[in-house]
Motif scaffolding. Structure first.
Motif, PDB file in Angstrom:
ATOM      1  N   ALA A  13      -6.316  -0.142  -2.246  1.00 11.39           N
ATOM      2  CA  ALA A  13      -5.636   0.175  -0.988  1.00 11.39           C
ATOM      3  C   ALA A  13      -4.135   0.294  -1.208  1.00 11.39           C
ATOM      4  O   ALA A  13      -3.568  -0.289  -2.140  1.00 11.39           O
ATOM      5  N   ASN A  14      -3.508   1.078  -0.339  1.00 11.52           N
ATOM      6  CA  ASN A  14      -2.052   1.196  -0.350  1.00 11.52           C
ATOM      7  C   ASN A  14      -1.478  -0.034   0.352  1.00 11.52           C
ATOM      8  O   ASN A  14      -1.472  -0.127   1.571  1.00 11.52           O
ATOM      9  N   LYS A  15      -1.003  -0.971  -0.426  1.00 14.36           N
ATOM     10  CA  LYS A  15      -0.548  -2.250   0.115  1.00 14.36           C
ATOM     11  C   LYS A  15       0.664  -2.104   1.027  1.00 14.36           C
ATOM     12  O   LYS A  15       0.903  -2.960   1.885  1.00 14.36           O
ATOM     13  N   ASN A  16       1.447  -1.034   0.858  1.00  9.35           N
ATOM     14  CA  ASN A  16       2.623  -0.845   1.709  1.00  9.35           C
ATOM     15  C   ASN A  16       2.238  -0.713   3.177  1.00  9.35           C
ATOM     16  O   ASN A  16       2.897  -1.276   4.062  1.00  9.35           O
ATOM     17  N   TYR A  17       1.160   0.033   3.451  1.00 11.13           N
ATOM     18  CA  TYR A  17       0.712   0.195   4.833  1.00 11.13           C
ATOM     19  C   TYR A  17       0.222  -1.129   5.410  1.00 11.13           C
ATOM     20  O   TYR A  17       0.402  -1.405   6.607  1.00 11.13           O
ATOM     21  N   ILE A  18      -0.404  -1.954   4.569  1.00 13.10           N
ATOM     22  CA  ILE A  18      -0.858  -3.269   5.017  1.00 13.10           C
ATOM     23  C   ILE A  18       0.342  -4.139   5.389  1.00 13.10           C
ATOM     24  O   ILE A  18       0.334  -4.846   6.406  1.00 13.10           O
ATOM     25  N   LEU A 203      -2.175   2.237  10.735  1.00 18.29           N
ATOM     26  CA  LEU A 203      -1.539   1.952   9.444  1.00 18.29           C
ATOM     27  C   LEU A 203      -2.564   1.420   8.444  1.00 18.29           C
ATOM     28  O   LEU A 203      -2.531   1.775   7.249  1.00 18.29           O
ATOM     29  N   LEU A 204      -3.472   0.582   8.919  1.00 20.41           N
ATOM     30  CA  LEU A 204      -4.506   0.040   8.024  1.00 20.41           C
ATOM     31  C   LEU A 204      -5.523   1.110   7.635  1.00 20.41           C
ATOM     32  O   LEU A 204      -6.040   1.090   6.506  1.00 20.41           O
ATOM     33  N   ALA A 207      -3.985   2.803   4.906  1.00 16.13           N
ATOM     34  CA  ALA A 207      -3.984   1.977   3.698  1.00 16.13           C
ATOM     35  C   ALA A 207      -5.254   2.155   2.885  1.00 16.13           C
ATOM     36  O   ALA A 207      -5.243   2.053   1.653  1.00 16.13           O
ATOM     37  N   PHE A 208      -6.374   2.443   3.574  1.00 13.47           N
ATOM     38  CA  PHE A 208      -7.663   2.489   2.883  1.00 13.47           C
ATOM     39  C   PHE A 208      -8.237   3.900   2.721  1.00 13.47           C
ATOM     40  O   PHE A 208      -9.323   4.056   2.171  1.00 13.47           O
ATOM     41  N   ALA A 261     -10.386  -1.554   7.063  1.00 12.71           N
ATOM     42  CA  ALA A 261      -9.242  -1.506   7.980  1.00 12.71           C
ATOM     43  C   ALA A 261      -9.485  -2.388   9.200  1.00 12.71           C
ATOM     44  O   ALA A 261      -8.597  -3.131   9.631  1.00 12.71           O
TER      45      ALA A 261
END
Length: 305
Positions: A13-18, A203-204, A207-208, A261
């Motif tokens: 996952a894109n941790k920035n969005y988390i 956003l989550l 992220a996924f 998400a």
């Protein structure tokens, strides 16, 4: 659902969005705080400390976590002192109603834009559904801004079922004192809060997986609508994830990503604040009253109709 795929999606996952979704949590809590503070001020003749109100908000999240449909959130009013509990209960009920109405408005509006449904290939069907959903949205917005219908319903219940109940009379007084100006203010609070937590969800989703932003919001709004009418689990665990998987599956978005998400939204917005609420329980005045005196606090009005 493939557990290995879930693990793979989460690990990649894109941790920035988390992180961005998590950074919106303080704003989420703050909006709940000022909304609850505003409602308390409508029925309280004395000023309630901000610390006590914030504690009440966290306790409400904790109580809501352990009850289906989050009905336990109503328990947050018990910590508020020097206020008629029945009038405060009326404000708490109004708060839940106004929190649900934006979900319905944006949820029904988003349905005609979902891809791969039975009416997708029929322009006439899609147009008719859009008109119907807009009519529903307008009616709900009217109810939001004009609480007269809510007042009328509660007054009817009082006159026909609780005519001799002094307790319900106080509950009704709280509802009847709710003005159009109060309705507009509460609507604004609920609307902003709605956009905050649905933006966290979007956003989550980002992220996924990869999806256009307009489809992400359409999917999130629809999933939240469906979840609202399925209050069958503690903390909505499984329901949130299942509805997200179904709705985003219609968009050819990986179901495992949607589930991840939805679960992460639960962790950020419910599990973490609920854990804070559990930590605050020993410091809540009403709990101390139970432990010290072995009986319920006598301040205020008991909620028994």
């Amino acid at each position: 659902m493939d557990s290995d795929k879930l693990k793979f999606i989460f690990n990649n996952a894109n941790k920035n969005y988390i992180v961005f979704a998590f950074l919106l949590l303080p704003l989420n809590i703050f909006l709940q705080f000022i909304k609850w503070k505003y409602l308390i001020s409508k029925v309280s003749e004395t000023k309630t400390s901000s610390k006590l109100i914030l504690t009440s908000v966290f306790l409400g999240i904790s109580f809501g976590f352990i009850t289906p449909g989050k009905v336990g959130e109503l328990g947050k009013l018990f910590i508020i002192r020097n206020v008629d509990k029945l009038k405060l209960l009326s404000m708490s009920i109004l708060e839940k109603i106004y929190d649900v109405l934006p979900v319905i408005v944006f949820g029904v509006i988003s349905i005609p834009f979902l891809p791969h449904l039975f009416f997708t290939d029929s322009s006439l069907m899609q147009f008719n559904l859009f008109i119907i959903t807009m009519i529903v949205a307008v009616i709900i917005i009217f109810i939001l801004l004009h609480p007269g219908l809510i007042k009328l319903i509660v007054s009817y219940i009082k006159n026909n079922f609780f005519a001799k109940s002094t307790r319900f009379e106080k509950f009704n007084d709280g509802i009847q004192g709710f003005t159009k100006e109060n309705a507009r203010t509460l609507s604004l609070f609920s609307l902003v809060l709605f956009f905050v937590y649905t933006s966290q969800f979007v956003l989550l989703i980002f992220a996924f997986g990869d999806i256009d932003i307009h489809l992400a919001y359409i999917g999130v709004w629809t999933a939240m609508l469906i979840k609202t009418f399925l209050p069958i689990s503690l903390g909505d665990i499984g329901v949130r994830e299942g509805t997200a998987a179904y709705v985003f599956g219609l968009m050819s978005f990986p179901k495992e990503a949607a589930v991840s998400a939805g679960f992460m939204l639960f962790v950020i917005n419910i599990l973490i604040p609920a854990a804070v609420g559990v930590f605050l329980i020993p410091f809540a005045r009403f709990v101390k009253g139970y432990l010290k005196n072995g009986k319920k606090e006598t301040t205020g009005t008991h909620i028994r109709l």
